[in-house]
Enzyme design. Structure first.
Site, short mmCIF file in Angstrom:
data_model
loop_
_atom_site.label_atom_id
_atom_site.label_comp_id
_atom_site.label_asym_id
_atom_site.label_seq_id
_atom_site.Cartn_x
_atom_site.Cartn_y
_atom_site.Cartn_z
N LYS A 80 25.89 32.47 12.17
CA LYS A 80 27.35 32.37 12.25
C LYS A 80 27.99 33.45 11.38
CE LYS A 80 30.97 28.79 11.76
NZ LYS A 80 31.22 27.38 11.41
N SER A 155 33.74 24.72 14.92
CA SER A 155 33.94 26.15 14.87
C SER A 155 32.70 26.99 15.14
CB SER A 155 34.50 26.53 13.49
OG SER A 155 33.58 26.21 12.47
N SER A 179 31.72 21.00 12.54
CA SER A 179 31.65 22.30 13.20
C SER A 179 30.29 22.72 13.74
CB SER A 179 32.14 23.40 12.27
OG SER A 179 33.52 23.54 12.41
#
Ligand code: GLN
Length: 457
Positions: A80, A155, A179
């Protein structure tokens, strides 16, 4: 090799590499091809093609010499874009950090490199990990790989999508309130948030430090556990400890929310049946603070985010847009970040500090006590991962109340520092994946994963 991404399991790839059925370079080329073939999904912000090929060639040479390789040798892992990889852009998908490179590795990256994993690229995310749909990214949204008209969740939407399309075997995400687990559920992969502190957060860009936790996404629980073994210091001795005893799973009446779709309710029932068939017992637990948990999460996470993002001024920190700090902040932050900074400051300053922030800390403590009591009666809690399956891109959130509530189950684990996992379990009537969510006791991370594996049988 014709790489088949429905079989995108870490154990399968590892065996093939170890048995020399496939070479390291040959394997990584297949994953890189999958990235290229799925470019329109927008799940990567940066692909480390050259580095990945170099590492694969090095592994081929070392393997041919008979050298001992690391436990994740040749396993492609996506990262990420808020986790620092030395020399690579770490933008958190914000214009404020666009183009700015990290000058050291996060602790988790050091461990992956030492285990000979291949870092394949950085994944798209909501700006500063604020969101549930991946639509707040400065690079534009990620598309759901199962239905391209829908969101992948957020996210860590890029990480979930990257696993689903077979462009990597596992991915790292961060989870402040869901997330990792929520996008995993929307994309049909496993998403795991460890016990707070089980994996080092050093080197991630903080959103709300008391709630943030690095975690792992993969196609199955075994893949998650293999990466967890490398990233954590926990010994494997926990595994299977509970499998000889009757496992008890707690469900609170309040978990069955009236706005829940019938598809989600039915999936929960089917999961219950399957677990019962495997000898699991269900007990009722009482969590009176559950109803306030989401509001509590919002107050605490927004207040912490406002502090975390205070250092961004475009002068000492972040991109400069040609003005003073106020001007740079106006240009640098997207709408959602600004909204949360304003609300966070509102909740935590002046007389409102006691009215909102301190009160929220009290609610968090009460919730932890109630969870402790619940865990005296059961081993795991079970809930849906989200109130709904993936919704349409650009959906008007104010018109769909359930979207605003979609983190209501996942935030529990962050508020109480507990491990939790979302496991795919079937689809809704439109063919969209649905996840089942389990929360475990502190430090029972490996037990939780082996228990959740029952749904994969
Ligand atoms: N969806 C939640 C939020 O927007 C969780 C975000 C996260 O876990 N980083 O706050």
């Amino acid at each position: 090799m014709n790489y088949n991404n429905t079989d995108n399991k870490l154990s399968i790839l590892k065996n093939k590499l170890q048995n020399k059925e496939i070479g390291f370079y040959e394997a990584i080329s297949c994953f890189l091809d999958n990235i290229k073939a799925n470019k329109t999904l927008n799940c990567y912000t940066d692909v480390f093609e050259e580095d990945a090929i170099k590492k694969a060639r090095e592994l081929d040479i070392r393997a041919n010499k008979g050298e001992q390789l690391g436990a994740l040798a040749g396993i492609p892992i996506a990262i990420k874009d808020n986790i620092a990889v030395n020399g690579k852009v770490n933008s958190c998908c914000s214009n404020f950090l666009r183009g700015i490179k990290a000058n050291s590795d996060a602790d988790v990256i050091k461990r992956l490199k030492a285990a000979d994993a291949i870092l394949i690229g950085k994944t798209n995310m909501d700006e500063f990990a604020m969101g549930t749909s991946n639509e707040t990214s400065c690079y534009g949204p990620v598309l759901n790989p199962v239905d391209n008209t829908r969101v992948p969740g957020g996210s860590s939407g890029g990480s979930a999508c990257a696993v689903k399309i077979g462009s990597c075997v596992a991915a790292l995400g961060t989870d402040t309130g869901g997330s990792i687990r929520q996008p995993a559920s929307h994309c049909g992969v496993v998403g795991f948030k460890p016990t707070k502190g089980a994996i080092s957060n050093k080197g991630i860009v903080a959103l709300a430090p008391s709630l943030d936790q690095v975690g792992i996404l993969s196609s199955d629980t075994d893949g998650v556990a293999s990466v967890l073994k490398i990233l954590s210091d926990f010994s494997k001795t926990h595994v299977n400890k509970l499998l000889n005893q009757t496992i008890k799973v707690g469900i609170a009446d309040d978990f069955l929310f009236e706005g829940m779709s019938s598809d989600i309710a039915n999936t929960l029932d089917r999961a219950k049946d399957k677990l019962t068939h495997h000898g699991v017992e269900f007990v009722k637990v009482d969590l009176p603070s559950f109803k306030g948990a989401l509001a509590d999460y919002m107050i605490l996470s927004y207040a912490e985010a406002a502090i975390s993002l205070d250092r961004f001024d475009g002068i000492k920190y972040g991109n400069n847009f040609g003005g003073d700090a106020a001007y740079n902040r106006t240009k640098g932050f997207g709408y959602e970040a600004k909204r949360r900074i304003m609300l966070g400051k509102f909740f935590a300053t002046d007389s409102r500090y006691e009215k909102y922030y301190l009160k929220a800390i009290g609610v968090r403590r009460r919730l932890c006590d109630e969870l402790n009591e619940a865990f005296a009666r059961c081993d795991y809690l079970m809930t849906p991962s989200s109130l709904m399956a993936a919704y349409g891109l650009g959906e008007d959130v104010s018109a769909h109340k359930e979207i605003a509530y979609s983190d209501m189950y996942t935030v529990l684990a962050n508020l109480a520092d507990l491990p939790a996992v979302s496991v795919p379990f079937g689809h809704d009537c439109a063919g969209l994946p649905i996840g089942i969510h389990f929360i475990g006791k502190h430090n029972a991370d490996f037990d939780l994963l082996s228990f959740a594996h029952i749904l994969e049988l």
